[in-house]
Design a protein around this motif. Structure first.
Motif, PDB file in Angstrom:
ATOM      1  N   THR A 175      -4.452   8.832  11.139  1.00 36.01           N
ATOM      2  CA  THR A 175      -4.200   8.854  12.571  1.00 36.01           C
ATOM      3  C   THR A 175      -4.120   7.427  13.083  1.00 36.01           C
ATOM      4  OG1 THR A 175      -5.379  10.948  12.780  1.00 36.01           O
ATOM      5  CG2 THR A 175      -5.029   9.690  14.800  1.00 36.01           C
ATOM      6  N   GLN A 176      -3.081   7.138  13.861  1.00 31.81           N
ATOM      7  CA  GLN A 176      -2.875   5.796  14.375  1.00 31.81           C
ATOM      8  C   GLN A 176      -3.559   5.595  15.725  1.00 31.81           C
ATOM      9  OE1 GLN A 176      -0.866   3.502  12.161  1.00 31.81           O
ATOM     10  NE2 GLN A 176      -1.935   5.184  11.151  1.00 31.81           N
ATOM     11  N   ARG A 177      -3.525   4.374  16.217  1.00 33.79           N
ATOM     12  CA  ARG A 177      -4.286   4.006  17.410  1.00 33.79           C
ATOM     13  C   ARG A 177      -3.879   4.794  18.648  1.00 33.79           C
ATOM     14  NH1 ARG A 177      -3.185  -0.202  14.238  1.00 33.79           N
ATOM     15  NH2 ARG A 177      -4.916  -1.520  13.500  1.00 33.79           N
ATOM     16  N   HIS A 178      -2.614   5.219  18.722  1.00 34.26           N
ATOM     17  CA  HIS A 178      -2.137   5.935  19.896  1.00 34.26           C
ATOM     18  C   HIS A 178      -1.949   7.428  19.629  1.00 34.26           C
ATOM     19  CE1 HIS A 178      -1.709   2.107  21.899  1.00 34.26           C
ATOM     20  NE2 HIS A 178      -0.935   1.666  20.923  1.00 34.26           N
ATOM     21  N   GLY A 179      -2.558   7.917  18.537  1.00 35.70           N
ATOM     22  CA  GLY A 179      -2.568   9.352  18.291  1.00 35.70           C
ATOM     23  C   GLY A 179      -1.521   9.873  17.335  1.00 35.70           C
ATOM     24  N   SER A 180      -0.500   9.089  17.011  1.00 31.55           N
ATOM     25  CA  SER A 180       0.486   9.529  16.028  1.00 31.55           C
ATOM     26  C   SER A 180      -0.147   9.509  14.638  1.00 31.55           C
ATOM     27  CB  SER A 180       1.726   8.637  16.071  1.00 31.55           C
ATOM     28  OG  SER A 180       1.390   7.304  15.733  1.00 31.55           O
ATOM     29  N   VAL A 181       0.546  10.083  13.664  1.00 31.84           N
ATOM     30  CA  VAL A 181       0.029  10.181  12.291  1.00 31.84           C
ATOM     31  C   VAL A 181       1.084   9.651  11.332  1.00 31.84           C
ATOM     32  CG1 VAL A 181      -0.767  11.756  10.474  1.00 31.84           C
ATOM     33  CG2 VAL A 181      -1.407  12.170  12.862  1.00 31.84           C
ATOM     34  N   VAL A 182       0.645   8.878  10.347  1.00 27.76           N
ATOM     35  CA  VAL A 182       1.546   8.427   9.296  1.00 27.76           C
ATOM     36  C   VAL A 182       1.098   9.004   7.956  1.00 27.76           C
ATOM     37  CG1 VAL A 182       2.133   6.300  10.505  1.00 27.76           C
ATOM     38  CG2 VAL A 182       0.280   6.292   8.810  1.00 27.76           C
ATOM     39  N   GLU A 183       2.050   9.112   7.046  1.00 27.21           N
ATOM     40  CA  GLU A 183       1.746   9.531   5.683  1.00 27.21           C
ATOM     41  C   GLU A 183       2.322   8.509   4.713  1.00 27.21           C
ATOM     42  OE1 GLU A 183       3.492  13.301   4.651  1.00 27.21           O
ATOM     43  OE2 GLU A 183       5.535  12.531   4.752  1.00 27.21           O
ATOM     44  N   TYR A 184       1.679   8.412   3.557  1.00 27.40           N
ATOM     45  CA  TYR A 184       2.184   7.562   2.484  1.00 27.40           C
ATOM     46  C   TYR A 184       1.873   8.249   1.164  1.00 27.40           C
ATOM     47  CZ  TYR A 184      -2.719   6.062   2.437  1.00 27.40           C
ATOM     48  OH  TYR A 184      -4.086   6.044   2.407  1.00 27.40           O
ATOM     49  N   GLU A 185       2.682   7.965   0.161  1.00 30.41           N
ATOM     50  CA  GLU A 185       2.544   8.599  -1.145  1.00 30.41           C
ATOM     51  C   GLU A 185       1.882   7.637  -2.127  1.00 30.41           C
ATOM     52  OE1 GLU A 185       5.239  11.127  -4.383  1.00 30.41           O
ATOM     53  OE2 GLU A 185       6.211   9.862  -2.863  1.00 30.41           O
ATOM     54  N   VAL A 186       0.946   8.181  -2.902  1.00 28.70           N
ATOM     55  CA  VAL A 186       0.314   7.430  -3.987  1.00 28.70           C
ATOM     56  C   VAL A 186       0.763   8.069  -5.300  1.00 28.70           C
ATOM     57  CG1 VAL A 186      -1.840   6.639  -5.008  1.00 28.70           C
ATOM     58  CG2 VAL A 186      -1.675   6.923  -2.527  1.00 28.70           C
ATOM     59  N   LYS A 187       1.557   7.351  -6.072  1.00 26.74           N
ATOM     60  CA  LYS A 187       2.100   7.889  -7.314  1.00 26.74           C
ATOM     61  C   LYS A 187       1.270   7.440  -8.507  1.00 26.74           C
ATOM     62  CE  LYS A 187       6.947   8.175  -5.800  1.00 26.74           C
ATOM     63  NZ  LYS A 187       8.337   7.734  -6.089  1.00 26.74           N
ATOM     64  N   HIS A 188       0.931   8.383  -9.352  1.00 26.85           N
ATOM     65  CA  HIS A 188       0.279   8.071 -10.630  1.00 26.85           C
ATOM     66  C   HIS A 188       0.346   9.314 -11.512  1.00 26.85           C
ATOM     67  CE1 HIS A 188      -3.423  10.399  -9.799  1.00 26.85           C
ATOM     68  NE2 HIS A 188      -3.414   9.879  -8.589  1.00 26.85           N
ATOM     69  N   PRO A 189       0.251   9.153 -12.814  1.00 27.94           N
ATOM     70  CA  PRO A 189       0.226  10.320 -13.702  1.00 27.94           C
ATOM     71  C   PRO A 189      -1.114  11.039 -13.593  1.00 27.94           C
ATOM     72  CG  PRO A 189      -0.159   8.320 -14.953  1.00 27.94           C
ATOM     73  CD  PRO A 189       0.187   7.880 -13.558  1.00 27.94           C
ATOM     74  N   SER A 190      -1.179  12.224 -14.176  1.00 29.00           N
ATOM     75  CA  SER A 190      -2.470  12.909 -14.257  1.00 29.00           C
ATOM     76  C   SER A 190      -3.451  12.052 -15.053  1.00 29.00           C
ATOM     77  CB  SER A 190      -2.307  14.270 -14.939  1.00 29.00           C
ATOM     78  OG  SER A 190      -1.496  15.127 -14.163  1.00 29.00           O
ATOM     79  N   TRP A 191      -4.684  11.990 -14.568  1.00 32.63           N
ATOM     80  CA  TRP A 191      -5.693  11.156 -15.220  1.00 32.63           C
ATOM     81  C   TRP A 191      -6.558  11.966 -16.167  1.00 32.63           C
ATOM     82  CZ3 TRP A 191      -7.193   9.154  -9.775  1.00 32.63           C
ATOM     83  CH2 TRP A 191      -6.339   8.097  -9.417  1.00 32.63           C
ATOM     84  N   ARG A 192      -6.880  11.390 -17.299  1.00 34.35           N
ATOM     85  CA  ARG A 192      -7.898  11.971 -18.160  1.00 34.35           C
ATOM     86  C   ARG A 192      -9.267  11.710 -17.542  1.00 34.35           C
ATOM     87  NH1 ARG A 192      -7.193  10.218 -24.261  1.00 34.35           N
ATOM     88  NH2 ARG A 192      -7.618   8.159 -23.347  1.00 34.35           N
ATOM     89  N   ILE A 193     -10.187  12.632 -17.760  1.00 33.55           N
ATOM     90  CA  ILE A 193     -11.492  12.511 -17.116  1.00 33.55           C
ATOM     91  C   ILE A 193     -12.615  12.784 -18.109  1.00 33.55           C
ATOM     92  CG2 ILE A 193     -10.573  13.172 -14.853  1.00 33.55           C
ATOM     93  CD1 ILE A 193     -12.592  15.806 -15.910  1.00 33.55           C
ATOM     94  N   TRP A 194     -13.788  12.199 -17.791  1.00 33.42           N
ATOM     95  CA  TRP A 194     -15.049  12.564 -18.414  1.00 33.42           C
ATOM     96  C   TRP A 194     -15.902  13.284 -17.378  1.00 33.42           C
ATOM     97  CZ3 TRP A 194     -13.173   7.503 -18.744  1.00 33.42           C
ATOM     98  CH2 TRP A 194     -12.959   6.978 -20.025  1.00 33.42           C
ATOM     99  N   LYS A 195     -16.576  14.335 -17.754  1.00 36.68           N
ATOM    100  CA  LYS A 195     -17.603  14.894 -16.881  1.00 36.68           C
ATOM    101  C   LYS A 195     -18.850  14.027 -17.005  1.00 36.68           C
ATOM    102  CE  LYS A 195     -16.116  19.660 -16.425  1.00 36.68           C
ATOM    103  NZ  LYS A 195     -16.517  21.099 -16.464  1.00 36.68           N
ATOM    104  N   ALA A 196     -19.493  13.756 -15.875  1.00 39.92           N
ATOM    105  CA  ALA A 196     -20.657  12.875 -15.881  1.00 39.92           C
ATOM    106  C   ALA A 196     -21.856  13.575 -16.504  1.00 39.92           C
ATOM    107  CB  ALA A 196     -20.991  12.442 -14.461  1.00 39.92           C
ATOM    108  N   ASP A 197     -22.566  12.852 -17.370  1.00 40.05           N
ATOM    109  CA  ASP A 197     -23.854  13.339 -17.854  1.00 40.05           C
ATOM    110  C   ASP A 197     -24.913  13.168 -16.778  1.00 40.05           C
ATOM    111  OD1 ASP A 197     -22.739  13.852 -20.376  1.00 40.05           O
ATOM    112  OD2 ASP A 197     -23.107  11.790 -21.019  1.00 40.05           O
TER     113      ASP A 197
END
Length: 243
Positions: A175-197
């Motif tokens: 949300t911007q200062r005057h109430g409008s909304v912007v969007e942006y894209e974050v591109k990346h491949p699927s990430w490998r993950i570890w479950k936390a111990d």
């Protein structure tokens, strides 16, 4: 308009602590034109710590600002378009150690960045397949720490899993200062993950996220995992049509 990304970097060793939250606690933060997203009927916020490397803004490497840590508190939203749902995140607050990074993010995207002293440790052992990652920031004169231990090899999240839900929201909404909304894209491949111990969030957070959300993240996380990370690119912001 150029399709060249606004920012490129490599994100790695993302520690993600996830908390189930009542929707009424975060509804006021939902940008116009979006709605809260859920996984199996649950609403989440996440504390995320990670490392930026090889950062470039509009293709330029800014001296002394290519490698740094970030810790953020984020929530999950979605927006319908002609092709279905765009799943995204809204950042409640983002912490970085460099004031130039925070200033650019506030000016360009109106993201709620602040600058604090930070430290991080991320280490793995290939011999016994053990790892640890922790991110620290100094708030009101005291150190806070977000961290996790993990073992084994990272794996891609299964389709429809909680891990996929948390890691594969590829849009940002602000949300911007005057109430409008912007969007942006974050591109990346699927990430490998570890479950936390084991995972933890230590330190005095009063005044950082507001009393209601501070109480939520003081509780044990509903889940915790570590994403391996990858190269990423962030698009320029685009204004959403008025609703």
């Amino acid at each position: 308009m150029s399709n060249k990304p606004f920012l490129t970097a490599h994100w790695h060793t993302l520690v993600m602590l996830n908390y189930v939250v009542a929707p009424e606690l975060i509804q006021h933060l939902v940008p116009a034109g979006t709605e809260l997203d859920t996984w199996q009927g649950r609403h989440y916020v996440s504390m995320v710590g990670f490392r930026f490397e090889q950062t470039r803004v509009r293709g330029w490497a800014i001296p002394f600002h290519q490698h740094f840590d970030e810790v953020n508190l984020r929530m999950y939203v979605r927006k319908r378009d002609a092709n279905g749902w765009r799943r995204g995140v809204v950042f409640v607050k983002e912490i970085v150690p460099r004031w130039v990074i925070a200033t650019v993010a506030r000016v360009v995207y109106n993201e709620n960045y602040i600058t604090l002293p930070m430290q991080s440790i991320a280490k793995t052992s290939t011999e016994d397949q053990k790892g640890e990652a922790k991110y620290r920031w100094k708030w009101n004169g005291h150190w806070c720490e977000l961290g996790a231990d993990f073992t084994g090899q990272p794996v891609l999240p299964s389709e429809g899993s909680e891990e996929q839900f948390i890691t594969e929201h590829y849009w940002g909404y602000v949300t911007q200062r005057h109430g409008s909304v912007v969007e942006y894209e974050v591109k990346h491949p699927s990430w490998r993950i570890w479950k936390a111990d084991r995972s933890w969030l230590n330190g005095e957070l009063t005044g950082l996220y507001g009393p209601k959300l501070e109480e939520i993240v003081k509780q044990p996380a509903a889940s915790a995992f570590i994403a391996e990370g990858s190269a990423i690119s962030v698009s320029r912001a685009a204004k959403l049509p008025s609703v």
